[in-house]
Scaffold this motif. Sequence first.
Motif, PDB file in Angstrom:
ATOM      1  N   ALA A  27       0.829  -1.201   0.000  1.00 27.17           N
ATOM      2  CA  ALA A  27       0.000   0.000   0.000  1.00 27.17           C
ATOM      3  C   ALA A  27       0.868   1.257   0.000  1.00 27.17           C
ATOM      4  O   ALA A  27       0.590   2.216  -0.725  1.00 27.17           O
ATOM      5  CB  ALA A  27      -0.937  -0.004   1.200  1.00 27.17           C
ATOM      6  N   GLY A  28       1.937   1.255   0.793  1.00 24.16           N
ATOM      7  CA  GLY A  28       2.840   2.400   0.829  1.00 24.16           C
ATOM      8  C   GLY A  28       3.497   2.648  -0.513  1.00 24.16           C
ATOM      9  O   GLY A  28       3.615   3.797  -0.967  1.00 24.16           O
ATOM     10  N   GLU A  29       3.920   1.580  -1.177  1.00 24.07           N
ATOM     11  CA  GLU A  29       4.532   1.714  -2.498  1.00 24.07           C
ATOM     12  C   GLU A  29       3.516   2.203  -3.523  1.00 24.07           C
ATOM     13  O   GLU A  29       3.850   2.995  -4.398  1.00 24.07           O
ATOM     14  CB  GLU A  29       5.149   0.387  -2.940  1.00 24.07           C
ATOM     15  CG  GLU A  29       6.394   0.042  -2.145  1.00 24.07           C
ATOM     16  CD  GLU A  29       6.960  -1.324  -2.469  1.00 24.07           C
ATOM     17  OE1 GLU A  29       6.234  -2.170  -3.062  1.00 24.07           O
ATOM     18  OE2 GLU A  29       8.129  -1.563  -2.119  1.00 24.07           O
ATOM     19  N   TYR A  30       2.285   1.750  -3.413  1.00 19.36           N
ATOM     20  CA  TYR A  30       1.235   2.211  -4.321  1.00 19.36           C
ATOM     21  C   TYR A  30       1.040   3.721  -4.172  1.00 19.36           C
ATOM     22  O   TYR A  30       0.992   4.457  -5.150  1.00 19.36           O
ATOM     23  CB  TYR A  30      -0.082   1.478  -4.052  1.00 19.36           C
ATOM     24  CG  TYR A  30      -1.225   2.013  -4.876  1.00 19.36           C
ATOM     25  CD1 TYR A  30      -1.377   1.632  -6.200  1.00 19.36           C
ATOM     26  CD2 TYR A  30      -2.121   2.938  -4.351  1.00 19.36           C
ATOM     27  CE1 TYR A  30      -2.410   2.144  -6.980  1.00 19.36           C
ATOM     28  CE2 TYR A  30      -3.150   3.458  -5.118  1.00 19.36           C
ATOM     29  CZ  TYR A  30      -3.282   3.053  -6.437  1.00 19.36           C
ATOM     30  OH  TYR A  30      -4.292   3.579  -7.207  1.00 19.36           O
ATOM     31  N   ILE A  31       0.935   4.175  -2.932  1.00 19.87           N
ATOM     32  CA  ILE A  31       0.736   5.602  -2.684  1.00 19.87           C
ATOM     33  C   ILE A  31       1.928   6.404  -3.196  1.00 19.87           C
ATOM     34  O   ILE A  31       1.760   7.471  -3.790  1.00 19.87           O
ATOM     35  CB  ILE A  31       0.480   5.866  -1.185  1.00 19.87           C
ATOM     36  CG1 ILE A  31      -0.837   5.210  -0.754  1.00 19.87           C
ATOM     37  CG2 ILE A  31       0.461   7.366  -0.888  1.00 19.87           C
ATOM     38  CD1 ILE A  31      -1.061   5.194   0.753  1.00 19.87           C
ATOM     39  N   ALA A  32       3.128   5.884  -2.997  1.00 22.53           N
ATOM     40  CA  ALA A  32       4.337   6.592  -3.428  1.00 22.53           C
ATOM     41  C   ALA A  32       4.408   6.749  -4.945  1.00 22.53           C
ATOM     42  O   ALA A  32       5.037   7.689  -5.435  1.00 22.53           O
ATOM     43  CB  ALA A  32       5.570   5.862  -2.917  1.00 22.53           C
ATOM     44  N   THR A  33       3.760   5.870  -5.689  1.00 23.59           N
ATOM     45  CA  THR A  33       3.827   5.942  -7.154  1.00 23.59           C
ATOM     46  C   THR A  33       2.697   6.775  -7.762  1.00 23.59           C
ATOM     47  O   THR A  33       2.667   6.957  -8.977  1.00 23.59           O
ATOM     48  CB  THR A  33       3.792   4.532  -7.788  1.00 23.59           C
ATOM     49  OG1 THR A  33       2.552   3.898  -7.458  1.00 23.59           O
ATOM     50  CG2 THR A  33       4.959   3.691  -7.307  1.00 23.59           C
ATOM     51  N   LEU A  34       1.799   7.289  -6.933  1.00 20.79           N
ATOM     52  CA  LEU A  34       0.719   8.129  -7.453  1.00 20.79           C
ATOM     53  C   LEU A  34       1.296   9.426  -8.019  1.00 20.79           C
ATOM     54  O   LEU A  34       2.331   9.904  -7.554  1.00 20.79           O
ATOM     55  CB  LEU A  34      -0.279   8.462  -6.343  1.00 20.79           C
ATOM     56  CG  LEU A  34      -1.107   7.315  -5.793  1.00 20.79           C
ATOM     57  CD1 LEU A  34      -1.881   7.777  -4.558  1.00 20.79           C
ATOM     58  CD2 LEU A  34      -2.052   6.778  -6.845  1.00 20.79           C
ATOM     59  N   PRO A  35       0.616  10.010  -9.013  1.00 25.49           N
ATOM     60  CA  PRO A  35       1.058  11.315  -9.508  1.00 25.49           C
ATOM     61  C   PRO A  35       1.102  12.326  -8.353  1.00 25.49           C
ATOM     62  O   PRO A  35       0.300  12.237  -7.409  1.00 25.49           O
ATOM     63  CB  PRO A  35      -0.023  11.696 -10.519  1.00 25.49           C
ATOM     64  CG  PRO A  35      -0.661  10.406 -10.912  1.00 25.49           C
ATOM     65  CD  PRO A  35      -0.557   9.510  -9.705  1.00 25.49           C
ATOM     66  N   LYS A  36       2.035  13.266  -8.431  1.00 27.23           N
ATOM     67  CA  LYS A  36       2.266  14.203  -7.333  1.00 27.23           C
ATOM     68  C   LYS A  36       0.995  14.908  -6.854  1.00 27.23           C
ATOM     69  O   LYS A  36       0.748  15.015  -5.655  1.00 27.23           O
ATOM     70  CB  LYS A  36       3.308  15.245  -7.753  1.00 27.23           C
ATOM     71  CG  LYS A  36       3.751  16.131  -6.633  1.00 27.23           C
ATOM     72  CD  LYS A  36       4.884  17.039  -7.061  1.00 27.23           C
ATOM     73  CE  LYS A  36       5.362  17.868  -5.889  1.00 27.23           C
ATOM     74  NZ  LYS A  36       6.494  18.696  -6.263  1.00 27.23           N
ATOM     75  N   LYS A  37       0.167  15.373  -7.790  1.00 26.97           N
ATOM     76  CA  LYS A  37      -1.058  16.089  -7.408  1.00 26.97           C
ATOM     77  C   LYS A  37      -2.000  15.181  -6.609  1.00 26.97           C
ATOM     78  O   LYS A  37      -2.575  15.596  -5.606  1.00 26.97           O
ATOM     79  CB  LYS A  37      -1.759  16.616  -8.656  1.00 26.97           C
ATOM     80  CG  LYS A  37      -2.964  17.464  -8.340  1.00 26.97           C
ATOM     81  CD  LYS A  37      -3.584  18.053  -9.590  1.00 26.97           C
ATOM     82  CE  LYS A  37      -4.787  18.902  -9.252  1.00 26.97           C
ATOM     83  NZ  LYS A  37      -5.423  19.460 -10.432  1.00 26.97           N
ATOM     84  N   GLU A  38      -2.148  13.947  -7.055  1.00 29.44           N
ATOM     85  CA  GLU A  38      -3.032  13.013  -6.345  1.00 29.44           C
ATOM     86  C   GLU A  38      -2.423  12.610  -5.010  1.00 29.44           C
ATOM     87  O   GLU A  38      -3.107  12.544  -3.991  1.00 29.44           O
ATOM     88  CB  GLU A  38      -3.300  11.781  -7.214  1.00 29.44           C
ATOM     89  CG  GLU A  38      -4.370  10.889  -6.656  1.00 29.44           C
ATOM     90  CD  GLU A  38      -4.795   9.796  -7.613  1.00 29.44           C
ATOM     91  OE1 GLU A  38      -5.638   8.992  -7.187  1.00 29.44           O
ATOM     92  OE2 GLU A  38      -4.311   9.739  -8.751  1.00 29.44           O
ATOM     93  N   HIS A  39      -1.128  12.343  -5.007  1.00 28.87           N
ATOM     94  CA  HIS A  39      -0.405  11.944  -3.799  1.00 28.87           C
ATOM     95  C   HIS A  39      -0.538  12.998  -2.707  1.00 28.87           C
ATOM     96  O   HIS A  39      -0.583  12.680  -1.520  1.00 28.87           O
ATOM     97  CB  HIS A  39       1.066  11.721  -4.145  1.00 28.87           C
ATOM     98  CG  HIS A  39       1.902  11.265  -3.002  1.00 28.87           C
ATOM     99  ND1 HIS A  39       2.501  12.152  -2.137  1.00 28.87           N
ATOM    100  CD2 HIS A  39       2.242  10.030  -2.576  1.00 28.87           C
ATOM    101  CE1 HIS A  39       3.179  11.472  -1.224  1.00 28.87           C
ATOM    102  NE2 HIS A  39       3.033  10.195  -1.466  1.00 28.87           N
TER     103      HIS A  39
END
Length: 76
Positions: A27-39
């Motif tokens: 889950a942490g890796e998924y969040i880290a790969t989100l586009p900057k605006k979404e993250h």
Amino acid sequence: MTERGWGRRFEDQIRIGDRVLVTLLDAGEYIATLPKKEHAAPEWQAAMEALILVAEGGGPTMFARIGVMRALNRHQ
């Protein structure tokens, strides 16, 4: 003693399209790969905070799962 660590598994996996998040690390890796605006969205920041708290401090993985699910469903 409460189990800790990023390798802890969710009781119920999180499915996102073809991807399956099984552990806190997934889950942490998924969040880290989100586009900057979404993250940067408050819901994703809260989800990441919940992941960190559960991974490092212990407690039920359900808390982290709820955070991720709320972020995934934030537009509904």
